[in-house]
Design an enzyme around this catalytic site. Sequence first.
Site, mmCIF file in Angstrom:
data_model
loop_
_atom_site.group_PDB
_atom_site.id
_atom_site.type_symbol
_atom_site.label_atom_id
_atom_site.label_comp_id
_atom_site.label_asym_id
_atom_site.label_seq_id
_atom_site.Cartn_x
_atom_site.Cartn_y
_atom_site.Cartn_z
ATOM 1 N N ASN A 1 3.828 1.389 -1.199
ATOM 2 C CA ASN A 1 4.410 1.425 -2.548
ATOM 3 C C ASN A 1 3.492 2.186 -3.507
ATOM 4 O OD1 ASN A 1 6.669 -0.049 -1.867
ATOM 5 N ND2 ASN A 1 5.923 -1.979 -2.712
ATOM 6 N N TYR B 1 9.337 -13.084 6.108
ATOM 7 C CA TYR B 1 8.618 -12.105 6.914
ATOM 8 C C TYR B 1 8.853 -12.353 8.412
ATOM 9 C CZ TYR B 1 5.704 -11.288 2.748
ATOM 10 O OH TYR B 1 5.243 -10.982 1.485
ATOM 11 N N GLU C 1 0.821 -1.213 0.000
ATOM 12 C CA GLU C 1 0.000 0.000 0.000
ATOM 13 C C GLU C 1 0.857 1.266 0.000
ATOM 14 O OE1 GLU C 1 -1.918 -3.526 1.657
ATOM 15 O OE2 GLU C 1 -0.184 -2.400 2.367
ATOM 16 N N GLY D 1 3.852 -4.922 -9.469
ATOM 17 C CA GLY D 1 2.391 -4.924 -9.424
ATOM 18 C C GLY D 1 1.833 -3.677 -8.765
ATOM 19 N N ASP D 2 2.540 -3.191 -7.738
ATOM 20 C CA ASP D 2 2.108 -1.957 -7.080
ATOM 21 C C ASP D 2 2.296 -0.758 -8.013
ATOM 22 O OD1 ASP D 2 1.676 -3.507 -4.774
ATOM 23 O OD2 ASP D 2 3.757 -3.236 -4.146
ATOM 24 N N ASP E 1 11.901 -2.193 -3.366
ATOM 25 C CA ASP E 1 10.463 -2.297 -3.606
ATOM 26 C C ASP E 1 9.866 -1.042 -4.226
ATOM 27 O OD1 ASP E 1 10.904 -4.650 -2.257
ATOM 28 O OD2 ASP E 1 9.081 -4.509 -1.048
ATOM 29 N N ARG F 1 6.669 -10.731 10.902
ATOM 30 C CA ARG F 1 5.553 -9.804 11.104
ATOM 31 C C ARG F 1 4.465 -10.371 12.025
ATOM 32 N NH1 ARG F 1 3.491 -9.724 4.917
ATOM 33 N NH2 ARG F 1 2.563 -7.729 5.554
ATOM 34 N N ASN G 1 -3.685 -9.163 -4.319
ATOM 35 C CA ASN G 1 -2.349 -9.322 -3.722
ATOM 36 C C ASN G 1 -2.256 -10.550 -2.816
ATOM 37 O OD1 ASN G 1 0.042 -7.853 -4.149
ATOM 38 N ND2 ASN G 1 -0.886 -5.978 -3.376
#
Length: 315
Positions: free
Chosen positions: A37, A103, A35, A256-257, A293, A105, A165
Amino acid sequence: MDVVTFGETMVLFNPDSNGPLRYAHRFTKSIGGAESNVAIALTRLGHEVGWFSRVGNDEFGKYIKSVIRGEGVDVSRVVEDEERNTGLIFKERFMHTDPNIYYYRKNSATSFLNVDDLDYDYIKQSKILHITGITLALSKLAREAVYKAIEIAKKEKVLISFDPNMRFKLWSKEEAKPILLDIAKKVDIILPGISEAEMLLGINNPKEISNRFLDMGCNTVAIKLGKEGCYVSDKNSGEFCDGYVIDKFEDTVGAGDGFAAGFLSGILKGLSLKESAQMANAVGAMATLVRGDMEGFPTTSQVMEFMGKEKYVDR
């Protein structure tokens, strides 16, 4: 505000050498998050964008806010969590292949993002609310926040853009599919990759996929086809738009972003469906030329030069 978006951004550690992560000793620190990005890419294309999240009240959380704010994105609604840490990502790189992603997270601050973190008026004053399936996958609390944000946007007639996503490291296909399909019925613009669309609908023909999403209630569909470009459609028409050939890419993460940002930029600027698709393909392609990124997202003049619509003057 042109676009408001929200979701998890983490501190990204990118190894300075290729090979298994166990042998990497030096890393470059940056940020990574779908987001943010999109928010950064849209800002570079000249739009006013807001991004919010929940980050740890730690040095990594402050770093994320600093970087995103430094790109011109409004971060005034970001919540600093006193009890939980900011998430981390490590990449594992090999020559000219997609990097492996690790990750860290679980139980991060953003996984506790909730409806109380939403600012009604902040969403209300935007033209587009952009959401992704990643936020839906983080936790039940974050998922409830996405649904509430959609409710606000619909009530205030704010366009809703959705990139599924898919992240199988966050949830299973069986868990994701019904939720993503339910969201698809509520949004105005959907931006799936071809493999994501096939997973959701069980078909792989772009035209059929597009028609199915339109029948669900979406007004605009842009299907990412990788190096082949995309297929875009609305209630009136649909067409393929060729992509750009990149002989040697540095990093595909963020492409993709970039595509999403380019497409939304076209919509905001009043471009035609085809012109918006061309912009999306160009921004997505340019994202792969730079390691990181979000570092490769272009300005408007840079993307116009890349597309051959402006001449580059080097001195």
